[in-house]
Design a protein around this motif. Sequence first.
Motif, mmCIF file in Angstrom:
data_model
loop_
_atom_site.group_PDB
_atom_site.id
_atom_site.type_symbol
_atom_site.label_atom_id
_atom_site.label_comp_id
_atom_site.label_asym_id
_atom_site.label_seq_id
_atom_site.Cartn_x
_atom_site.Cartn_y
_atom_site.Cartn_z
ATOM 1 N N GLY A 159 0.843 -1.197 0.000
ATOM 2 C CA GLY A 159 0.000 0.000 0.000
ATOM 3 C C GLY A 159 0.873 1.239 0.000
ATOM 4 O O GLY A 159 1.945 1.252 0.613
ATOM 5 N N TYR A 185 -5.574 2.991 -1.410
ATOM 6 C CA TYR A 185 -6.951 3.022 -0.932
ATOM 7 C C TYR A 185 -7.402 4.416 -0.477
ATOM 8 O O TYR A 185 -8.584 4.656 -0.321
ATOM 9 N N GLU A 191 -6.040 1.109 4.687
ATOM 10 C CA GLU A 191 -4.740 0.517 4.346
ATOM 11 C C GLU A 191 -4.279 -0.438 5.446
ATOM 12 O O GLU A 191 -3.795 -1.545 5.176
ATOM 13 N N TYR A 203 2.539 -0.717 4.093
ATOM 14 C CA TYR A 203 1.932 0.567 3.727
ATOM 15 C C TYR A 203 2.945 1.656 4.056
ATOM 16 O O TYR A 203 3.573 1.626 5.117
#
Length: 263
Positions: A159, A185, A191, A203
């Motif tokens: 992410g 996202y 995330e 992420y």
Amino acid sequence: MSEDWQQVARDVSALLREGRRQVIAKMAGPMTVDEKTGRKDLVTNIDKSNEQFLIAGIRNMDPTAKVLGEEGFGDKLTSLDGRVWIVDPIDGTMNFVKQHDNFAMMIGIYQDGEGQLGFIYDVMNDVLYAGGPAVGGVWANDQQISAPANLALSEGLIGASAPLVVHDTAHMQKIVHDSAGMRIYGSAGIEMINVLLGKTLGYISYLKPWDIAAGQVMLNFLGVRVSTIDGQPLNMLSSNLVLVATEKAQRDILQIEEDDVSL
């Protein structure tokens, strides 16, 4: 507040569920949207009213605690001494405004700087992720979550924050290139849910305390590393370029940072 953390978890879950009910009801009415630092940094009347509601509930449960809220209705903090609640009333406000989806409500509870409980509520899917060391587990509603697989960077999806990739901040293009692919996202909470569930292995984004406080508690409990992009502990009272990753993926990413390499 009682030190019965199981009861605290139940009380906070009930507070968040009522907050969700109010947010969804207000989504059907008029929404006032303002800019904070620019056109991509939004705040709505619902962000503000939900923070006020959540903080009022926290004050009722824990009158002597300090509260840090994104919209400024809490306290001005200079340390994490004592018990501190960190609140994000609507995480992913752009998604909230533009999509009416993919946003979260988040609360993290820290005791003398140590994360005890975290709560991330995927509002539209009605799934509350909650837990931490104080209760000995992490749950999605009533289902306990197992630790995600410890994947290397090449073995999973990562992410990311789009501007970091576009501007190749901290070698993000190399990190994405070496992963199995990138997902964006638009909400730190969403995330981190994906990392908790093992759908992504990490992420990376610039995050403020309320963006990371809840997730860090649950992620750390399940063995996921949370640090600055160069592997240092986070300062929970300031903004950080945050790296969330499995142990193996963190090692791979820190090697990219250390090598200072390009594609």
